[in-house]
Motif scaffolding. Structure first.
Motif, PDB file in Angstrom:
ATOM      1  N   UNK A 178      -3.627   9.895 -25.331  1.00 25.38           N
ATOM      2  CA  UNK A 178      -2.633   8.823 -25.230  1.00 25.38           C
ATOM      3  C   UNK A 178      -3.246   7.434 -25.128  1.00 25.38           C
ATOM      4  N   UNK A 179      -4.563   7.342 -25.183  1.00 27.34           N
ATOM      5  CA  UNK A 179      -5.194   6.019 -25.033  1.00 27.34           C
ATOM      6  C   UNK A 179      -6.593   6.004 -25.615  1.00 27.34           C
ATOM      7  N   UNK A 180      -7.063   4.760 -25.844  1.00 26.55           N
ATOM      8  CA  UNK A 180      -8.469   4.522 -26.099  1.00 26.55           C
ATOM      9  C   UNK A 180      -9.140   4.255 -24.751  1.00 26.55           C
ATOM     10  N   UNK A 181     -10.429   4.601 -24.664  1.00 26.23           N
ATOM     11  CA  UNK A 181     -11.176   4.325 -23.433  1.00 26.23           C
ATOM     12  C   UNK A 181     -12.624   4.034 -23.792  1.00 26.23           C
ATOM     13  N   UNK A 182     -13.330   3.391 -22.870  1.00 23.98           N
ATOM     14  CA  UNK A 182     -14.728   3.059 -23.106  1.00 23.98           C
ATOM     15  C   UNK A 182     -15.579   4.332 -23.125  1.00 23.98           C
ATOM     16  N   UNK A 183     -16.484   4.401 -24.080  1.00 24.99           N
ATOM     17  CA  UNK A 183     -17.402   5.535 -24.192  1.00 24.99           C
ATOM     18  C   UNK A 183     -18.827   5.085 -23.932  1.00 24.99           C
ATOM     19  N   UNK A 184     -18.936   4.072 -23.095  1.00 28.53           N
ATOM     20  CA  UNK A 184     -20.232   3.512 -22.712  1.00 28.53           C
ATOM     21  C   UNK A 184     -20.228   3.412 -21.195  1.00 28.53           C
ATOM     22  N   UNK A 185     -21.130   4.118 -20.494  1.00 31.11           N
ATOM     23  CA  UNK A 185     -21.121   4.111 -19.023  1.00 31.11           C
ATOM     24  C   UNK A 185     -21.285   2.728 -18.409  1.00 31.11           C
ATOM     25  N   UNK A 186     -21.841   1.778 -19.165  1.00 28.25           N
ATOM     26  CA  UNK A 186     -21.991   0.419 -18.642  1.00 28.25           C
ATOM     27  C   UNK A 186     -20.644  -0.223 -18.361  1.00 28.25           C
ATOM     28  N   UNK A 187     -19.580   0.289 -18.997  1.00 30.09           N
ATOM     29  CA  UNK A 187     -18.246  -0.292 -18.830  1.00 30.09           C
ATOM     30  C   UNK A 187     -17.291   0.665 -18.110  1.00 30.09           C
ATOM     31  N   UNK A 268      -2.580   2.902 -33.145  1.00 27.03           N
ATOM     32  CA  UNK A 268      -1.837   4.135 -32.841  1.00 27.03           C
ATOM     33  C   UNK A 268      -1.013   4.043 -31.558  1.00 27.03           C
ATOM     34  N   UNK A 269      -0.822   2.821 -31.063  1.00 29.09           N
ATOM     35  CA  UNK A 269      -0.087   2.660 -29.810  1.00 29.09           C
ATOM     36  C   UNK A 269      -0.903   3.076 -28.600  1.00 29.09           C
ATOM     37  N   UNK A 270      -2.198   3.267 -28.797  1.00 27.81           N
ATOM     38  CA  UNK A 270      -3.066   3.723 -27.709  1.00 27.81           C
ATOM     39  C   UNK A 270      -3.871   2.576 -27.085  1.00 27.81           C
ATOM     40  N   UNK A 308      -2.887   0.990 -18.468  1.00 26.37           N
ATOM     41  CA  UNK A 308      -1.886   1.816 -19.146  1.00 26.37           C
ATOM     42  C   UNK A 308      -1.904   1.480 -20.637  1.00 26.37           C
ATOM     43  N   UNK A 309      -1.700   2.483 -21.468  1.00 20.96           N
ATOM     44  CA  UNK A 309      -1.570   2.247 -22.904  1.00 20.96           C
ATOM     45  C   UNK A 309      -0.095   2.057 -23.235  1.00 20.96           C
ATOM     46  N   UNK A 338      -7.047  -6.849 -28.433  1.00 24.73           N
ATOM     47  CA  UNK A 338      -7.987  -5.917 -27.817  1.00 24.73           C
ATOM     48  C   UNK A 338      -7.506  -4.480 -27.985  1.00 24.73           C
ATOM     49  N   UNK A 339      -8.426  -3.584 -28.326  1.00 20.72           N
ATOM     50  CA  UNK A 339      -8.094  -2.166 -28.392  1.00 20.72           C
ATOM     51  C   UNK A 339      -7.995  -1.607 -26.969  1.00 20.72           C
ATOM     52  N   UNK A 340      -8.965  -1.947 -26.159  1.00 21.96           N
ATOM     53  CA  UNK A 340      -8.971  -1.509 -24.764  1.00 21.96           C
ATOM     54  C   UNK A 340      -9.541  -2.633 -23.909  1.00 21.96           C
ATOM     55  N   UNK A 341      -8.799  -3.047 -22.922  1.00 28.94           N
ATOM     56  CA  UNK A 341      -9.308  -4.070 -22.002  1.00 28.94           C
ATOM     57  C   UNK A 341      -8.994  -3.675 -20.561  1.00 28.94           C
ATOM     58  N   UNK A 342     -10.046  -3.517 -19.783  1.00 31.82           N
ATOM     59  CA  UNK A 342      -9.931  -3.233 -18.347  1.00 31.82           C
ATOM     60  C   UNK A 342     -10.844  -4.198 -17.612  1.00 31.82           C
TER      61      UNK A 342
END
Length: 375
Positions: A178-187, A268-270, A308-309, A338-342
């Motif tokens: 249901x979402x995109x997420x960071x795939x880098x442990x630095x983030x 994709x709404x993610x 939240x996505x 932004x695709x993913x912003x936290x």
């Protein structure tokens, strides 16, 4: 603090000792907030009125000009004046340099909170001069007036995470259900203030906010003003006049309550945003006022816990309303989106350990949903 002599007090009180005058003049703190009818500005007004401050607001309902009737904030101005009769509204455009200078010279606030802005990517492209004049020049007008008339003022500026442009999209990502997420442990905890703002696509809105952000920092570093830039994630709350071009969560929930069609633009709404309630933003501003620094920058958002996505937001609001979200997908993302912003909140918590998020994502959804229901 040096108190006035008895003779001075009698002179300015018409020969009578007026304790209210003494309190207001020598003990009550004074705040000026721009964009006082908007989401963060109105929360500032509410918060500091309740603390007993002398509160002044600047707003000319420019949001209605930018976004039409859906963006009109007069209702919020009237609400503030009804709830807080002592609140003083000033009808002023921050592009009016002479007017801004005269107001700050007259008021001499202890705290200046600058929330007024043109906040839309899309609108900036069609009205670039208005966008830059509000976001960059208006900010400079306030800073110069503050430097000349109240050099000891604490100046809190609502910046935006859009100063990072689309560089966050270069972080390695993973696609979840249901979402995109960071795939880098630095983030793992999100994006820090060290993230580059350079060599990326910002949109014209992002560029004008960069200009305002950097000039606020410079007045702190160069002139020694006590300034901070708060690079907001998704700022939200029940007093938001959300529209399609700005105010993601408020507008999404409004569409669900009113049965409107919601457009999802790409990814994709993610795509993911971290959401922070306006009250928690103002609580941080208060903490900064009590222990100010010069030229600081903070990423202020809800952090991972409040992220939240769009797809997840659909499910959350449907659970509250019992109404399935009606939406259509547009297979084209907005430029610079932004695709993913936290936001990584580590620096904020390290500098101000007494501050933390108090409004969960559940609280945020519930409050906005209740505010959208018909009276």
């Amino acid at each position: 603090m040096v108190l006035p002599c008895f003779r001075t007090v009698r002179k300015y009180c018409g020969g009578e000792i007026n304790p209210v005058w003494i309190l207001r003049t020598y003990f009550i703190s004074k705040i000026l907030v721009t964009g006082s009818s908007g989401l963060i500005g109105s929360e500032v007004v509410d918060y500091f009125c309740k603390l007993g401050w002398e509160v002044h607001g600047v707003d000319n309902n420019m949001r209605a000009d930018f976004f039409g009737p859906g963006g009109d904030t007069r209702w919020n101005q009237k609400r503030l004046q009804a709830v807080h009769p002592e609140f003083r509204h000033h009808e002023l455009d921050i592009r009016d340099r002479a007017g801004v200078d005269a107001l700050i010279q007259s008021l001499k606030p202890d705290l200046l909170v600058h929330t007024a802005a043109q906040p839309s990517h899309d609108l900036a492209a069609s009205r670039p001069f208005d966008d830059f004049d509000v976001n960059a020049v208006g900010t400079l007008n306030l800073l110069e007036a503050a430097r000349h008339h109240v050099p000891n003022v604490v100046f809190a500026h609502m910046s935006t995470n859009k100063v990072y442009g689309d560089r966050p999209n270069n972080i390695r990502l993973k696609e979840l259900a249901t979402r995109w997420d960071y795939d880098d442990p630095a983030y793992a905890n999100g994006i820090t203030e060290e993230f580059s703002i350079d060599q990326s696509k910002h949109s014209l809105f992002g560029a004008s906010k960069v200009a305002g952000d950097v000039i606020v920092q410079e007045y702190g570093r160069y002139f020694g003003l006590k300034t901070c830039c708060l690079r907001g994630g998704c700022l939200t709350g029940p007093n938001h006049s959300g529209v399609e071009l700005h105010g993601f969560l408020s507008y999404l929930i409004k569409c669900n309550v009113e049965g409107r069609l919601y457009k999802v633009f790409g990814y994709k709404g993610k795509q993911v945003r971290d959401n922070i309630h306006s009250l928690d933003v103002v609580r941080f501003i208060h903490a900064f006022y009590e222990q100010p620094r010069c030229g600081e920058v903070y990423n202020i958002g809800g952090g991972r816990a409040n992220s939240v996505s769009i797809l997840e937001a659909f499910e959350r609001v449907a659970a509250l309303s019992g109404r399935k979200m009606q939406y259509e997908y547009v297979d084209k993302n907005r430029a610079g989106d932004h695709i993913c912003y936290i936001s990584d909140l580590s620096k904020m918590k390290a500098h101000y350990p007494g501050w933390d998020i108090t409004k969960s994502i559940e609280n945020v959804f519930e409050e906005i949903y209740r505010a959208q229901l018909p009276a």
